[in-house]
Design a protein around this motif. Sequence first.
Motif, mmCIF file in Angstrom:
data_model
loop_
_atom_site.group_PDB
_atom_site.id
_atom_site.type_symbol
_atom_site.label_atom_id
_atom_site.label_comp_id
_atom_site.label_asym_id
_atom_site.label_seq_id
_atom_site.Cartn_x
_atom_site.Cartn_y
_atom_site.Cartn_z
ATOM 1 N N VAL A 66 0.856 -1.183 0.000
ATOM 2 C CA VAL A 66 0.000 0.000 0.000
ATOM 3 C C VAL A 66 0.892 1.233 0.000
ATOM 4 O O VAL A 66 2.097 1.146 0.263
ATOM 5 C CB VAL A 66 -0.983 0.029 1.198
ATOM 6 N N SER A 67 0.306 2.354 -0.281
ATOM 7 C CA SER A 67 1.048 3.600 -0.344
ATOM 8 C C SER A 67 1.883 3.813 0.918
ATOM 9 O O SER A 67 1.392 3.643 2.031
ATOM 10 C CB SER A 67 0.072 4.765 -0.524
ATOM 11 N N GLY A 68 3.150 4.135 0.712
ATOM 12 C CA GLY A 68 4.054 4.390 1.827
ATOM 13 C C GLY A 68 4.885 3.204 2.247
ATOM 14 O O GLY A 68 5.873 3.360 2.961
ATOM 15 N N ASP A 69 4.506 1.989 1.843
ATOM 16 C CA ASP A 69 5.281 0.795 2.188
ATOM 17 C C ASP A 69 6.622 0.810 1.463
ATOM 18 O O ASP A 69 6.775 1.432 0.409
ATOM 19 C CB ASP A 69 4.533 -0.486 1.797
ATOM 20 N N LEU A 70 7.566 0.077 2.026
ATOM 21 C CA LEU A 70 8.886 -0.089 1.424
ATOM 22 C C LEU A 70 9.022 -1.523 0.935
ATOM 23 O O LEU A 70 8.741 -2.461 1.687
ATOM 24 C CB LEU A 70 9.982 0.213 2.444
ATOM 25 N N VAL A 71 9.440 -1.686 -0.310
ATOM 26 C CA VAL A 71 9.683 -3.012 -0.877
ATOM 27 C C VAL A 71 11.159 -3.115 -1.224
ATOM 28 O O VAL A 71 11.720 -2.231 -1.867
ATOM 29 C CB VAL A 71 8.805 -3.271 -2.115
ATOM 30 N N ILE A 72 11.771 -4.217 -0.780
ATOM 31 C CA ILE A 72 13.164 -4.506 -1.089
ATOM 32 C C ILE A 72 13.170 -5.515 -2.229
ATOM 33 O O ILE A 72 12.693 -6.655 -2.065
ATOM 34 C CB ILE A 72 13.912 -5.081 0.142
ATOM 35 N N THR A 73 13.692 -5.108 -3.374
ATOM 36 C CA THR A 73 13.728 -5.983 -4.539
ATOM 37 C C THR A 73 14.762 -5.506 -5.539
ATOM 38 O O THR A 73 15.044 -4.313 -5.623
ATOM 39 C CB THR A 73 12.346 -6.059 -5.235
ATOM 40 N N ALA A 74 15.295 -6.439 -6.296
ATOM 41 C CA ALA A 74 16.159 -6.099 -7.431
ATOM 42 C C ALA A 74 15.379 -6.265 -8.734
ATOM 43 O O ALA A 74 15.904 -5.989 -9.807
ATOM 44 C CB ALA A 74 17.393 -6.994 -7.440
ATOM 45 N N ASP A 75 14.124 -6.692 -8.640
ATOM 46 C CA ASP A 75 13.278 -6.960 -9.792
ATOM 47 C C ASP A 75 12.678 -5.644 -10.306
ATOM 48 O O ASP A 75 11.854 -5.034 -9.629
ATOM 49 C CB ASP A 75 12.184 -7.947 -9.387
ATOM 50 N N ILE A 76 13.071 -5.233 -11.480
ATOM 51 C CA ILE A 76 12.673 -3.922 -12.007
ATOM 52 C C ILE A 76 11.173 -3.853 -12.302
ATOM 53 O O ILE A 76 10.526 -2.874 -11.912
ATOM 54 C CB ILE A 76 13.535 -3.532 -13.219
ATOM 55 N N PRO A 77 10.570 -4.862 -12.960
ATOM 56 C CA PRO A 77 9.112 -4.781 -13.164
ATOM 57 C C PRO A 77 8.331 -4.759 -11.837
ATOM 58 O O PRO A 77 7.326 -4.056 -11.719
ATOM 59 C CB PRO A 77 8.794 -6.034 -13.982
ATOM 60 N N LEU A 78 8.796 -5.499 -10.840
ATOM 61 C CA LEU A 78 8.146 -5.449 -9.528
ATOM 62 C C LEU A 78 8.275 -4.050 -8.940
ATOM 63 O O LEU A 78 7.304 -3.490 -8.416
ATOM 64 C CB LEU A 78 8.742 -6.487 -8.575
ATOM 65 N N ALA A 79 9.454 -3.459 -9.027
ATOM 66 C CA ALA A 79 9.651 -2.098 -8.512
ATOM 67 C C ALA A 79 8.704 -1.123 -9.213
ATOM 68 O O ALA A 79 8.125 -0.244 -8.560
ATOM 69 C CB ALA A 79 11.104 -1.668 -8.697
ATOM 70 N N ALA A 80 8.514 -1.278 -10.513
ATOM 71 C CA ALA A 80 7.599 -0.401 -11.251
ATOM 72 C C ALA A 80 6.173 -0.550 -10.726
ATOM 73 O O ALA A 80 5.470 0.453 -10.533
ATOM 74 C CB ALA A 80 7.659 -0.712 -12.745
ATOM 75 N N ALA A 81 5.747 -1.771 -10.460
ATOM 76 C CA ALA A 81 4.395 -2.006 -9.926
ATOM 77 C C ALA A 81 4.247 -1.411 -8.528
ATOM 78 O O ALA A 81 3.206 -0.849 -8.188
ATOM 79 C CB ALA A 81 4.094 -3.502 -9.915
ATOM 80 N N VAL A 82 5.295 -1.513 -7.722
ATOM 81 C CA VAL A 82 5.282 -0.945 -6.373
ATOM 82 C C VAL A 82 5.140 0.575 -6.446
ATOM 83 O O VAL A 82 4.345 1.180 -5.716
ATOM 84 C CB VAL A 82 6.563 -1.352 -5.603
ATOM 85 N N LEU A 83 5.899 1.207 -7.323
ATOM 86 C CA LEU A 83 5.817 2.656 -7.479
ATOM 87 C C LEU A 83 4.420 3.075 -7.934
ATOM 88 O O LEU A 83 3.893 4.091 -7.468
ATOM 89 C CB LEU A 83 6.877 3.146 -8.469
#
Length: 162
Positions: A66-83
């Motif tokens: 959810v908005s404001g959460d921090l995700v630790i990942t090296a996966d670029i498509p996952l990072a895009a979805a998180v943003l």
Amino acid sequence: MQVLVDADACPAMIKDMLFRAARRTEIVVTLVANQYLRTPPSPFIKAIQVPAGFDAADARIVELVVSGDLVITADIPLAAAVLERGGHALDPRGNWFTRENIQERLTMRDVMDQLRNAGIDTGGPAPFSTRDSKAFAGELDRFLARHARNRAHNKTPPRGTD
């Protein structure tokens, strides 16, 4: 705010830092993987095992963030979805994925995939180093300190500890 970890490829050293941070800050850290994960006993450390399958852990993280959460990942498509969901994304080497750099990273990832599919050896990432872990620790500490200041200012209780 919680911290979600794309745990299948996350270095053990980074997981240990996150476990210490969870205890210190009382922020929930949830590891998501398609394999069993051993975690230390703590009300602030959780693990979710998803079924084996392409991007199953990524899909579960996207469901949870959810908005404001921090995700630790090296996966670029996952990072895009998180943003897209209003979260923050940090890779285990201490580099932030941002709205300003995510498209460039996705494009570069696609170019590298095309080169590999054409049979060109593109090498790979450098081995994880002490410098990487220090960079990650510094960025994590700054993020958590900023979160603590915001929480104190807004007087909101920690999420996920009910």
